[in-house]
Design a protein around this motif. Structure first.
Motif, PDB file in Angstrom:
ATOM      1  N   UNK A  38     117.902 -49.731  15.766  1.00 15.60           N
ATOM      2  CA  UNK A  38     117.489 -49.380  14.409  1.00 15.60           C
ATOM      3  C   UNK A  38     116.024 -49.734  14.175  1.00 15.60           C
ATOM      4  N   UNK A  39     115.622 -50.911  14.660  1.00 16.39           N
ATOM      5  CA  UNK A  39     114.243 -51.351  14.482  1.00 16.39           C
ATOM      6  C   UNK A  39     113.291 -50.431  15.231  1.00 16.39           C
ATOM      7  N   UNK A  40     113.645 -50.101  16.483  1.00 15.56           N
ATOM      8  CA  UNK A  40     112.783 -49.230  17.276  1.00 15.56           C
ATOM      9  C   UNK A  40     112.644 -47.870  16.624  1.00 15.56           C
ATOM     10  N   UNK A  41     113.723 -47.362  16.054  1.00 13.64           N
ATOM     11  CA  UNK A  41     113.673 -46.063  15.395  1.00 13.64           C
ATOM     12  C   UNK A  41     112.806 -46.139  14.143  1.00 13.64           C
ATOM     13  N   UNK A  42     112.926 -47.241  13.403  1.00 11.68           N
ATOM     14  CA  UNK A  42     112.135 -47.420  12.191  1.00 11.68           C
ATOM     15  C   UNK A  42     110.654 -47.496  12.507  1.00 11.68           C
ATOM     16  N   UNK A  43     110.305 -48.134  13.624  1.00 14.77           N
ATOM     17  CA  UNK A  43     108.915 -48.364  13.963  1.00 14.77           C
ATOM     18  C   UNK A  43     108.279 -47.211  14.743  1.00 14.77           C
ATOM     19  N   UNK A  44     109.046 -46.212  15.129  1.00 15.61           N
ATOM     20  CA  UNK A  44     108.514 -45.120  15.937  1.00 15.61           C
ATOM     21  C   UNK A  44     107.434 -44.363  15.173  1.00 15.61           C
ATOM     22  N   UNK A  45     106.261 -44.283  15.774  1.00 11.96           N
ATOM     23  CA  UNK A  45     105.123 -43.642  15.121  1.00 11.96           C
ATOM     24  C   UNK A  45     105.017 -42.176  15.514  1.00 11.96           C
ATOM     25  N   UNK A  46     104.503 -41.366  14.584  1.00 16.79           N
ATOM     26  CA  UNK A  46     104.321 -39.945  14.877  1.00 16.79           C
ATOM     27  C   UNK A  46     102.884 -39.639  15.301  1.00 16.79           C
ATOM     28  N   UNK A  47     102.206 -40.655  15.825  1.00 19.67           N
ATOM     29  CA  UNK A  47     100.870 -40.493  16.380  1.00 19.67           C
ATOM     30  C   UNK A  47     100.667 -41.567  17.439  1.00 19.67           C
ATOM     31  N   UNK A  48      99.618 -41.431  18.225  1.00 20.23           N
ATOM     32  CA  UNK A  48      99.264 -42.453  19.206  1.00 20.23           C
ATOM     33  C   UNK A  48      97.803 -42.837  19.011  1.00 20.23           C
ATOM     34  N   UNK A  49      97.396 -43.922  19.646  1.00 17.60           N
ATOM     35  CA  UNK A  49      96.040 -44.427  19.482  1.00 17.60           C
ATOM     36  C   UNK A  49      95.427 -44.729  20.847  1.00 17.60           C
ATOM     37  N   UNK A  50      94.235 -44.210  21.073  1.00 19.48           N
ATOM     38  CA  UNK A  50      93.475 -44.505  22.285  1.00 19.48           C
ATOM     39  C   UNK A  50      92.345 -45.465  21.953  1.00 19.48           C
ATOM     40  N   UNK A  51      92.008 -46.309  22.921  1.00 20.77           N
ATOM     41  CA  UNK A  51      90.898 -47.244  22.758  1.00 20.77           C
ATOM     42  C   UNK A  51      89.647 -46.666  23.401  1.00 20.77           C
ATOM     43  N   UNK A  52      88.590 -46.523  22.609  1.00 17.56           N
ATOM     44  CA  UNK A  52      87.338 -45.946  23.090  1.00 17.56           C
ATOM     45  C   UNK A  52      86.250 -47.021  23.107  1.00 17.56           C
ATOM     46  N   UNK A  53      85.202 -46.753  23.899  1.00 10.93           N
ATOM     47  CA  UNK A  53      84.107 -47.710  24.033  1.00 10.93           C
ATOM     48  C   UNK A  53      82.761 -47.011  23.878  1.00 10.93           C
ATOM     49  N   UNK A  54      81.927 -47.557  23.000  1.00  8.29           N
ATOM     50  CA  UNK A  54      80.536 -47.124  22.873  1.00  8.29           C
ATOM     51  C   UNK A  54      79.655 -48.201  23.495  1.00  8.29           C
ATOM     52  N   UNK A  55      78.746 -47.792  24.397  1.00  8.60           N
ATOM     53  CA  UNK A  55      77.852 -48.749  25.038  1.00  8.60           C
ATOM     54  C   UNK A  55      76.414 -48.268  24.949  1.00  8.60           C
ATOM     55  N   UNK A  56      75.535 -49.210  24.759  1.00  6.42           N
ATOM     56  CA  UNK A  56      74.097 -48.965  24.829  1.00  6.42           C
ATOM     57  C   UNK A  56      73.503 -50.136  25.599  1.00  6.42           C
ATOM     58  N   UNK A  57      73.306 -49.943  26.889  1.00 10.71           N
ATOM     59  CA  UNK A  57      72.840 -51.035  27.744  1.00 10.71           C
ATOM     60  C   UNK A  57      71.442 -51.502  27.362  1.00 10.71           C
ATOM     61  N   UNK A  58      70.625 -50.590  26.852  1.00  8.99           N
ATOM     62  CA  UNK A  58      69.248 -50.948  26.521  1.00  8.99           C
ATOM     63  C   UNK A  58      69.181 -51.994  25.404  1.00  8.99           C
ATOM     64  N   UNK A  59      70.181 -52.012  24.527  1.00  9.53           N
ATOM     65  CA  UNK A  59      70.212 -52.998  23.438  1.00  9.53           C
ATOM     66  C   UNK A  59      71.390 -53.951  23.569  1.00  9.53           C
ATOM     67  N   UNK A  60      72.059 -53.920  24.724  1.00 16.19           N
ATOM     68  CA  UNK A  60      73.189 -54.808  24.999  1.00 16.19           C
ATOM     69  C   UNK A  60      74.279 -54.667  23.935  1.00 16.19           C
ATOM     70  N   UNK A  61      74.736 -53.431  23.749  1.00 19.21           N
ATOM     71  CA  UNK A  61      75.737 -53.143  22.715  1.00 19.21           C
ATOM     72  C   UNK A  61      77.021 -52.616  23.345  1.00 19.21           C
ATOM     73  N   UNK A  62      78.143 -53.190  22.940  1.00 19.39           N
ATOM     74  CA  UNK A  62      79.463 -52.722  23.367  1.00 19.39           C
ATOM     75  C   UNK A  62      80.391 -52.767  22.154  1.00 19.39           C
ATOM     76  N   UNK A  63      80.886 -51.603  21.745  1.00 16.06           N
ATOM     77  CA  UNK A  63      81.746 -51.503  20.568  1.00 16.06           C
ATOM     78  C   UNK A  63      83.028 -50.763  20.934  1.00 16.06           C
ATOM     79  N   UNK A  64      84.146 -51.445  20.817  1.00 14.77           N
ATOM     80  CA  UNK A  64      85.451 -50.807  21.010  1.00 14.77           C
ATOM     81  C   UNK A  64      85.961 -50.314  19.658  1.00 14.77           C
ATOM     82  N   UNK A  65      86.534 -49.134  19.663  1.00 13.86           N
ATOM     83  CA  UNK A  65      87.078 -48.587  18.425  1.00 13.86           C
ATOM     84  C   UNK A  65      88.263 -47.675  18.756  1.00 13.86           C
ATOM     85  N   UNK A  66      89.212 -47.533  17.836  1.00 18.46           N
ATOM     86  CA  UNK A  66      90.396 -46.703  18.087  1.00 18.46           C
ATOM     87  C   UNK A  66      90.175 -45.250  17.677  1.00 18.46           C
TER      88      UNK A  66
END
Length: 226
Positions: A38-66
């Protein structure tokens, strides 16, 4: 979206799960399996989420976002723009350097997606900074939920927040220019950076939804036109 239903559903899931925690006979084990299903059925999502990464080595930037996948295309595109705004703020603004940001999904349901970004970096003329930002999405409309459009009676909610702040040791209550929110389980978490120029850490105040439900909006409009 019915916000009350969305938030309270977390409480119901927890209650169902706890009711299946009796240890003992095979009948109890069967009951536990039924509850788990019952819990698994209640929590089942109708979408998924991927983890993406933005990087800028010149300014030492790393940002993860969904990024949301497998959802209504128009809604998904609108919401993914909101979720990528963290990159526009800290990645594309040249005044920021040495940025490191990751995120945690604090609430995910078929009604609400709440994402909390945290990290550190440097801002020119200021130096090292702590970063804390959230995006809360109404999955039905793709509209963002924030302090301004969530709270319909700010005076009443601020009274509650000040009382809780004082219990946390903040003798003067809340002193902030802007308050932000995110959802976690059946709570609404309010957070802000103190006005004191020497302040470096964000302050969080957790309030059960039930305590403020009469002061908040339940709907966030029709599908976004963006």
């Amino acid at each position: 979206m019915n916000l009350k239903k969305a938030v309270i559903s977390t409480v119901l899931i927890t209650s169902i799960a706890l009711s299946g925690c009796t240890v003992g006979s095979p009948n109890n084990k069967q009951h536990e399996n039924e509850i788990k299903s019952q819990v698994e059925e209640t929590e089942k999502l109708n979408y998924s989420i991927d983890k993406e990464l933005f990087k800028d080595k010149s300014r030492n930037i790393a940002i993860y976002y969904p990024q949301i996948k497998n959802y209504s295309e128009k809604l998904m595109n609108n919401m993914n723009k909101s979720l990528q705004e963290i990159v526009n703020i800290y990645g594309n603004d040249k005044t920021y350097t040495d940025i490191s940001i990751d995120y945690k999904i604090t609430k995910s349901s078929n009604d609400i997606l709440s994402v909390l970004f945290k990290g550190k970096g440097k801002l020119s003329d200021i130096g090292e900074i702590n970063i804390m930002q959230s995006i809360n999405l109404d999955m039905a409309s793709s509209n963002e939920m924030n302090y301004e459009n969530l709270i319909k009676d700010k005076e009443a909610v601020m009274k509650i927040l000040n009382e809780k702040a004082k219990k946390q040791g903040l003798k003067d209550g809340i002193e902030a220019e802007g308050i932000r929110i995110y959802f976690k389980d059946s709570n609404v978490v309010f957070y802000y950076m103190p006005l004191d120029d020497s302040a470096k850490e964000f302050i969080e105040i957790t309030v059960p939804y039930e305590e403020i439900k009469e002061y908040i909006n339940e709907s966030f409009g029709e599908e976004s036109a963006n």
